[in-house]
Design an enzyme around this catalytic site. Structure first.
Site, PDB file in Angstrom:
ATOM      1  N   TYR A 156      -8.596 -12.204  -7.269  1.00 20.31           N
ATOM      2  CA  TYR A 156      -7.563 -12.164  -8.511  1.00 20.31           C
ATOM      3  C   TYR A 156      -7.548 -13.665  -9.193  1.00 20.31           C
ATOM      4  CZ  TYR A 156      -6.283  -8.160  -5.954  1.00 20.31           C
ATOM      5  OH  TYR A 156      -6.070  -7.134  -5.222  1.00 20.31           O
TER       6      TYR A 156
ATOM      7  N   ARG B 218       0.719  -1.132   0.025  1.00 20.61           N
ATOM      8  CA  ARG B 218       0.095  -0.092  -0.163  1.00 20.61           C
ATOM      9  C   ARG B 218       0.761   1.296   0.048  1.00 20.61           C
ATOM     10  NH1 ARG B 218      -1.830  -3.798   3.730  1.00 20.61           N
ATOM     11  NH2 ARG B 218      -4.107  -4.574   3.241  1.00 20.61           N
TER      12      ARG B 218
ATOM     13  N   HIS C 156      -3.199  -9.816   2.975  1.00 18.17           N
ATOM     14  CA  HIS C 156      -4.367  -9.972   3.159  1.00 18.17           C
ATOM     15  C   HIS C 156      -4.878 -10.669   4.475  1.00 18.17           C
ATOM     16  CE1 HIS C 156      -5.069  -9.527  -1.570  1.00 18.17           C
ATOM     17  NE2 HIS C 156      -4.976  -8.560  -0.941  1.00 18.17           N
TER      18      HIS C 156
END
Length: 337
Positions: free
Chosen positions: A316, A199, A307
């Site tokens: 995904y 991030r 995650h």
């Protein structure tokens, strides 16, 4: 006896002591059974009156007071404590400083309608609802009627290799050196985000103390999901971080608003303003999709990205052509005679 007649065919009277006080009055009943029931009901009424006397009644709590109490008890030590707190105060602006025991299903419907009028996304509405539910649950108020709305799952925007090259080339343009020299730093920042899947905040907060060139690992200790993890460095990331070493304890000291401005400039320059999904977070999606496309196991991708659950990573899964190709091979195999 506690119930009796004063005359042979008359009404029954009750006569008992409650909290040191004698209760003597007519039951209004003409059978002993009915009189006993009337006496029991009278005792229950007195018991409830004592239980709900002003000094025993729970004090009505306003929403703002409940927010302060919830913050101190549950949110204060969280990473996004102030963000949650500000969102909770936003509830007071929308709903007013109402008593929390007056919040009903109708109140929630009105809240949702008000938020919808402002044009906020469903995900934002859900964050408000979840915050309110936490407050009510902490204050032991009914909250089962608060149900989060179903969110529309948008497409996962990933950058092609061509788009990646265009973005980096735009940021490294010579015309930035005079007025926007930090654009060159953002170019390297983009490359690190693409190869690590981190991030934006994780890379901007990264310190060299957490970069181990011997083990070739970057350690992320503070993140959104509060799940520390280590990420291997690609050759490109290793070269960038090694080249940026100096007196600064952090590889990137760019303010987040400068990074976001540089990205916004690139969007306009590439005429991608209409693409609402073309945001910096798409770099994280791009890293995940490239890992999946190379056949990396989803559980490995989950640990790489940090995650909280495999369900998030499974978004995904459809991007992997290998599993479908393998399934096709099975279908193409001739049936055994």
């Amino acid at each position: 006896m506690s119930v009796y007649r004063r005359s042979k065919n008359g009404v029954f009277y009750m006569d008992y002591v409650h909290k040191g006080i004698r209760v003597y009055k007519s039951t209004g009943k003409y059978t002993k059974r009915d009189a006993k029931l009337a006496e029991a009901a009278d005792k229950q009424r007195l018991h409830q009156e004592v239980s709900y006397a002003p000094q025993n009644k729970p004090v009505a709590v306003t929403l703002s007071k409940a927010i302060e109490q919830t913050y101190e008890a549950k949110w204060k030590t969280n990473k996004d404590a102030m963000g949650t707190y500000r969102r909770a105060l936003g509830l007071v602006e929308v709903m007013g400083d109402i008593l929390i025991d007056s919040i009903t299903e109708d109140t929630i419907e009105a809240l949702i309608c008000t938020l919808d009028v402002t044009g906020v996304q469903v995900s934002t509405v859900n964050r408000y609802l979840a915050t309110l539910k936490t407050i009510l649950k902490y204050k032991k108020q009914p909250c089962d009627f608060i149900r989060l709305r179903k969110e529309r799952k948008g497409r996962i925007r990933v950058l092609s290799h061509e788009e990646e090259q265009q973005v980096v080339k735009c940021l490294r343009g010579e015309d930035h050196l005079a007025n926007r020299p930090y654009f060159h730093d953002v170019a390297q920042l983009v490359e690190v985000l693409l190869d690590t899947g981190c991030r934006l905040s994780e890379v901007l907060n990264l310190r060299y103390d957490d970069v181990n060139f011997e083990s070739n690992l970057i350690s992320i200790w503070i993140n959104k999901g509060e799940r520390p993890r280590s990420i291997p460095m690609t050759r490109r990331v290793r070269a960038i971080l090694a080249g940026r070493q100096g007196s600064n304890p952090k590889p990137f000291s760019i303010p987040i608003n400068q990074a976001e401005y540089a990205w916004s400039w690139v969007r306009k320059h590439l005429k991608l303003d209409h693409d609402k999904e073309f945001v910096m977070h798409a770099l994280r999606h791009t890293c995940a999709s490239r890992l999946v496309n190379k056949g990396v196991d989803l559980y490995v991708v989950k640990e790489w990205l940090g995650h909280s659950s495999i369900q998030i990573t499974e978004r995904y899964a459809h991007l992997s052509p290998t599993k479908l190709a393998q399934a096709l091979e099975v279908m193409e195999e001739p049936l055994a005679p």
